[in-house]
Scaffold this motif. Structure first.
Motif, PDB file in Angstrom:
ATOM      1  N   ASN A   1       1.083  -1.524  -0.217  1.00 27.05           N
ATOM      2  CA  ASN A   1      -0.191   0.420  -0.059  1.00 27.05           C
ATOM      3  C   ASN A   1       1.152   1.509  -0.267  1.00 27.05           C
TER       4      ASN A   1
ATOM      5  N   LYS B   1      -4.181   8.302  -6.043  1.00 28.74           N
ATOM      6  CA  LYS B   1      -4.816   7.644  -4.708  1.00 28.74           C
ATOM      7  C   LYS B   1      -4.696   6.155  -4.043  1.00 28.74           C
ATOM      8  N   ILE B   2      -4.207   6.909  -2.843  1.00 30.49           N
ATOM      9  CA  ILE B   2      -4.184   5.553  -1.512  1.00 30.49           C
ATOM     10  C   ILE B   2      -5.043   5.340  -0.556  1.00 30.49           C
ATOM     11  N   VAL B   3      -6.303   4.214  -0.990  1.00 34.66           N
ATOM     12  CA  VAL B   3      -7.251   4.756   0.236  1.00 34.66           C
ATOM     13  C   VAL B   3      -7.195   3.718   1.309  1.00 34.66           C
ATOM     14  N   THR B   4      -6.158   2.978   1.553  1.00 41.07           N
ATOM     15  CA  THR B   4      -5.814   2.351   2.461  1.00 41.07           C
ATOM     16  C   THR B   4      -4.379   2.461   2.950  1.00 41.07           C
TER      17      THR B   4
ATOM     18  N   VAL C   1      -3.337   7.841   4.190  1.00 40.81           N
ATOM     19  CA  VAL C   1      -3.812   7.564   2.924  1.00 40.81           C
ATOM     20  C   VAL C   1      -3.683   9.221   2.296  1.00 40.81           C
TER      21      VAL C   1
ATOM     22  N   ASN D   1      -4.965  11.067  -0.768  1.00 42.95           N
ATOM     23  CA  ASN D   1      -6.380  11.786  -1.608  1.00 42.95           C
ATOM     24  C   ASN D   1      -5.870  12.122  -2.425  1.00 42.95           C
ATOM     25  N   ASP D   2      -7.053  12.388  -3.401  1.00 45.11           N
ATOM     26  CA  ASP D   2      -7.060  13.376  -4.890  1.00 45.11           C
ATOM     27  C   ASP D   2      -6.367  14.267  -4.792  1.00 45.11           C
TER      28      ASP D   2
END
Length: 168
Positions: A11, A74-77, A108, A110-111
């Motif tokens: 991740n 994005k990295i959501v995790t 995380v 975000n955009d």
């Protein structure tokens, strides 16, 4: 060949480090002959290697800042970062520990914001707001930004600056 390895998990892919660091205030000094390599493993997880040359890194409290570019998407995790000191960093992942590894959480991503920058002001507005553009002087800055979408809830926004800048 002893040293420190910092490695991310799946991740953390997309973070790109440079082989540069800054020792922060309050840190013990790193030996002047320490070298740093920054790259990626075969699976594209980031890896940083801090390698001892002639002078050992003695036990102490070290604070460094690494130059890094965030992933494009994005990295959501949140990922995890593993820190370890090894007898021979060139043999990693064959692990001959000097100390046990430590794992710390990432965050995380975000955009990207639609737009962000300094709000343009004329000379009169600069004077009225106390803006002082000379180095080393306290300054009053006006920021403007546009988010891609409206937040779902009202929360405090945290504005961060590079090391050395302070907000009051």
């Amino acid at each position: 060949n002893a040293g420190i390895i910092i490695i991310g998990d799946q991740n953390t892919r997309g973070f790109t480090f440079t082989p540069q660091y800054v020792v922060l205030e309050g840190s013990d000094a790193l030996p002047s002959d320490v070298t740093m390599l920054a790259g990626k493993e075969a699976d594209q997880t980031p890896k940083i290697q801090i390698k001892v040359q002639a002078t050992p890194i003695y036990p102490g409290f070290y604070k460094i800042e690494l130059k890094v570019a965030n992933p494009l998407g994005k990295i959501v995790t949140p990922g995890q970062w593993t820190f370890g000191s090894y007898n021979d960093v060139s043999q990693y992942p064959t692990k001959f520990y000097l100390d046990n590894e430590m794992v710390t959480p990432g965050f995380v991503v975000n955009d990207r914001m639609q737009f962000a920058g300094f709000y343009s002001v004329n000379d009169r507005q600069k004077q009225n707001t106390g803006r002082e553009d000379r180095p080393g002087y306290k300054n009053q800055l006006l920021f403007e930004f546009e988010l891609r979408k409206r937040p779902n809830e009202i929360k405090e926004m945290l504005l961060k600056a590079p090391h050395g800048f302070e907000f009051e």
